[in-house]
Design an enzyme around this catalytic site. Structure first.
Site: not given
Ligand code: AMP
Ligand code: TRP
Length: 338
Positions: A138, A217, A220
């Protein structure tokens, strides 16, 4: 600590050299896992984490948790959160977790999790938590990480440690979190005496990282998923969007997902027969996914709102009883009981 459940079993001895063997009863392994209620599951979640959870639960004792407080680190929409929580209960039951055996519960319904997380937070340093991938990613993207995301690993450690967990079935991306749980157990045990078991992650190599429709991978956040409980049309749409390499004899990205649904020999015959016929191979993949998902989807649809409420009420009660027993010991050990 394992009590000997066979106290009358004779111990063996030999003359002169006293020797006694304690015969330990076969103890069931304790399993713990969790899912964040942060949206619809994809086949990566099923193959990487849920499938092995249901298989392990055939012989292990277990708790499966809906990590709603973890989801709050990213989700700020109450009606979506409520809907997702009920969705995860349905998901667990649909894939084969039996709520009469395993405990299915919400993290927020057992306040001992956040209580223990605070105590663990007080045992670890800021630089230690700064190593966490979720936090580092992040920050690397220039996004603001909230304090909940920063301390996420200690809440997850609390989840796992409260129940004397042996094994944590998860996908590869959760490995570091289970390592954090082990480290937290050691730090607590060192500071206050032996209290927590050191849990181990259970990751299946073949499905540790299920690839998505673009070969990366499945996730979402990459919009490359095949929905687990989508309609057959939705599954078909996702499969048709798998990026195929037109130069290759066999479409790698299709094959790499397909091999998770069919045995290798059958698959190589199918791919040999259909060399270059990408549409036919994708159609075959849709049918193979549907054969697995169809019965689970039907089961999922049969679970009523009242079933969900009853499962959570019962699971919460059973989990709280176990967690409180552990926390009573923890409070005593850290010295907040007088
Ligand atoms: P998530 O909701 O993405 O955090 O994942 C829930 C569970 O599914 C975790 O145990 C993950 O490790 C697992 N998982 C997620 N994506 C994949 C993937 N592409 N392959 C294997 N396991 C996955
Ligand atoms: N962090 C896990 C995920 O995002 C969810 C989770 C929370 C979990 N607590 C857990 C998984 C304890 C296993 C054990 O998928």
């Amino acid at each position: 600590m394992s009590a000997n459940l066979c106290p009358h079993f004779p111990s063996f001895g030999s003359a002169g050299a006293p020797f006694s063997a304690t015969i330990l009863p076969m103890q069931k392994q304790r399993l713990f896992t969790g899912l964040q209620p942060s949206g619809a599951l994809h086949i990566g979640n099923y193959l990487g984490a849920l499938k092995q959870t249901t298989e392990l639960l055939q012989s292990a004792e277990g708790l499966v948790m809906i990590a709603d407080y973890h989801a709050l680190t990213t989700l700020k929409d109450p009606s979506e959160l409520r809907e997702n929580i009920a969705g995860v209960v349905r998901d667990y039951v649909a894939v084969g977790v039996d709520p009469k055996k395993a405990i299915i519960f919400q993290q927020s319904s057992v306040p001992q999790h956040t209580e223990l997380a605070w105590i663990l937070d007080c045992l670890v340093t800021v630089p230690f938590l700064m190593q966490a991938h979720a936090y580092k990613d992040k920050v690397a993207k220039g996004l603001d990480a909230n304090a909940g995301l920063f301390t996420y690993p200690m809440l997850m450690a609390a989840d796992i440690l409260l129940y004397d967990t042996d094994i944590v079935p998860v996908g590869a991306d959760q490995k570091q979190h289970v390592e954090y749980a082990r480290e937290a157990a050691v730090k607590f045990n060192t500071a206050f005496g032996e209290t927590f078991k050191e849990p181990k992650e259970k990751i299946l190599d073949a499905v540790a990282v299920v690839p998505g429709t673009d070969g990366k991978k499945m996730s979402k956040s990459y919009s490359n998923t095949i929905p687990l409980f989508g309609t057959k049309d939705e599954i078909q749409k996702a499969v048709m969007s798998i990026v195929t390499d037109s130069k290759a004899e066999s479409p790698e990205n299709v094959y790499n997902i397909h091999r998770l649904f069919r045995d290798r020999e059958e698959l190589s015959a199918l791919y040999k027969e259909n060399k270059g016929k990408y549409k036919a191979l994708k159609d075959a993949l849709v049918e193979d996914i549907e054969a697995v998902v169809g019965p689970m989807r039907a089961r999922r649809e049969s679970i009523t709102d009242n079933d969900v409420k009853a499962i959570l009420a019962d699971g919460g009660e059973r989990a709280r009883a176990q967690a409180e027993k552990k926390m009573a010991d923890v409070r005593n050990k850290v010295g907040v009981t007088i």
